[in-house]
Design a protein around this motif. Structure first.
Motif, mmCIF file in Angstrom:
data_model
loop_
_atom_site.group_PDB
_atom_site.id
_atom_site.type_symbol
_atom_site.label_atom_id
_atom_site.label_comp_id
_atom_site.label_asym_id
_atom_site.label_seq_id
_atom_site.Cartn_x
_atom_site.Cartn_y
_atom_site.Cartn_z
ATOM 1 N N ARG A 73 0.831 -1.205 0.000
ATOM 2 C CA ARG A 73 0.000 0.000 0.000
ATOM 3 C C ARG A 73 0.870 1.262 0.000
ATOM 4 N NH1 ARG A 73 -5.121 1.379 2.456
ATOM 5 N NH2 ARG A 73 -5.198 -0.624 3.548
ATOM 6 N N ASP A 74 0.678 2.098 -1.000
ATOM 7 C CA ASP A 74 1.342 3.409 -1.113
ATOM 8 C C ASP A 74 2.864 3.313 -1.200
ATOM 9 O OD1 ASP A 74 -1.147 4.606 -0.956
ATOM 10 O OD2 ASP A 74 -1.051 4.822 1.220
ATOM 11 N N HIS A 123 -0.561 2.719 -4.639
ATOM 12 C CA HIS A 123 -1.113 1.558 -3.949
ATOM 13 C C HIS A 123 -1.215 0.418 -4.949
ATOM 14 C CE1 HIS A 123 -3.572 -1.235 -1.880
ATOM 15 N NE2 HIS A 123 -4.682 -0.948 -2.534
#
Length: 361
Positions: free
Chosen positions: A294-295, A317
């Protein structure tokens, strides 16, 4: 030997960590991509706006008759494509490489809600080497022996015989994710336990716990999300940890070094700060494991140094990774699908991975 390992690891960094990529707008028209699959000739994307097919390694994408949300998609041993439309639509099978679809919901538990029929929300479809299909919702798995034409719920039939109890423990209804590896079915439950079966679910044994990884799984935030197999070893990605199963010692070993995940022992405080970087997906390509975070983009695990190295797409993401021939595909939010040409690492020469976003006309 150490020098050779160091040189090989150095060239892995050179070849992959300096990946260049180009964004090509258009793929985001699919909506959020929840899952991807490959049959070797075609790519399939299950997205907010349905199933899309690419016959040319992702350069173009064609919509199909399934034009609603698809949350899981997989290619079976028979070449059929299986897809989950969630609790509103149930399961589908395509025997025409995605060009036509048939609902396969016979035997799934249904109920009426809001004037419509509701199905179990299948989050995973697992084809097994015994030619069965396993569908895993959050309320225990279903199994099919006829390509999904009919299903049987095995939530209470899959039991673990605890030696200290008079009656076996029916853990099947707690299963949230499964895989097949080394002749076993492996299952993870919402009570943070792992079981495995050598006979397609007839009998089960509990996998031993270990301080290196299992306490991470017992955390009220962390749980197994994805599995991957490489070089006869089973790897797991929890919410924010990565580990490998050691069959010789019957333990889990942590392999988090280098990953940008938060391992604080104060999960409630971490949740308050919103600093969780989940490992969302795993894929194997050209003999290496890749993780989507994520990210934080895509990362590759270097088995020589036992550390993770960033590949690219930092700040995005990455919810889905899939391997297709020599390419690795990453479905990102909100930018669509990216493709990377993954090289065979030559410890005596430089290679490069090039990322390019994939669009649909």
């Amino acid at each position: 030997m150490k020098q050779t390992t160091l040189i090989a690891s150095m060239f892995l960094v050179i070849s992959l960590a300096r990946a260049e990529w180009e964004r090509i707008p258009g793929a985001e028209e699919m909506g959020y991509v929840y899952a991807m699959a490959s049959d070797g000739d075609r790519l399939y994307a299950g997205a907010k706006h349905g199933v899309f097919i690419s016959p040319d390694d992702g350069s173009t994408w064609n919509p199909t008759d399934l034009d609603h949300g698809i949350y899981a998609i997989v290619v079976g041993w028979d070449g059929a494509v299986y897809a989950s439309g969630g609790y509103k639509h149930g399961l589908y099978r395509s025997d025409t490489h995605g060009h036509s679809w048939k609902p396969i919901n016979n035997g799934l538990r249904t109920w009426e809600r809001g004037g419509g029929l509701r199905f179990p929300s299948i989050e995973q479809i697992l084809p097994t080497t015994s030619r069965s299909l396993i569908a895993v919702p959050g309320s225990g798995p279903y199994i099919s022996l006829n390509r999904g034409d009919s299903w049987q719920w095995v939530g209470f039939e899959w039991v673990y015989g605890h030696p200290a109890w008079e009656k076996p423990y029916a853990f099947g209804y707690e299963i949230t994710t499964m895989t097949e590896f080394d002749g076993y079915l492996w299952a993870y439950t919402k009570f943070r336990e792992v079981y495995r079966s050598p006979d397609n679910g007839e009998t089960w044994d509990k996998v031993p716990e270990h301080d290196e990884l299992i306490p991470v799984l017992k955390d009220n935030i962390r749980e197994i999300k994805h599995w991957a197999a490489l070089d006869n070893r089973l790897y797991v990605a929890t919410t924010d940890a990565f580990g490998v199963w050691n069959e010789g010692e019957l333990i889990w070993e942590n392999r988090n070094e280098g990953l940008p995940v938060d391992n604080t022992e104060l999960p409630a405080y971490r949740e308050y700060l919103r600093t969780i970087y989940d490992i969302f997906t795993l894929a194997v390509n050209r003999g290496r494991i890749f993780a989507g975070v994520r990210d934080r983009g895509v990362w590759v695990f270097d088995e020589r140094s036992q550390t993770w190295i960033p590949v690219g797409l930092n700040g995005r993401h990455v919810g889905t990774l899939v391997s297709h021939q020599s390419y690795l595909y990453a479905a990102t939010s909100p930018d669509g699908i990216y493709r990377a040409s993954i090289p065979v690492i030559n410890p005596y020469g430089k290679t490069a991975a090039t990322w390019g976003a994939i669009k649909r006309p």
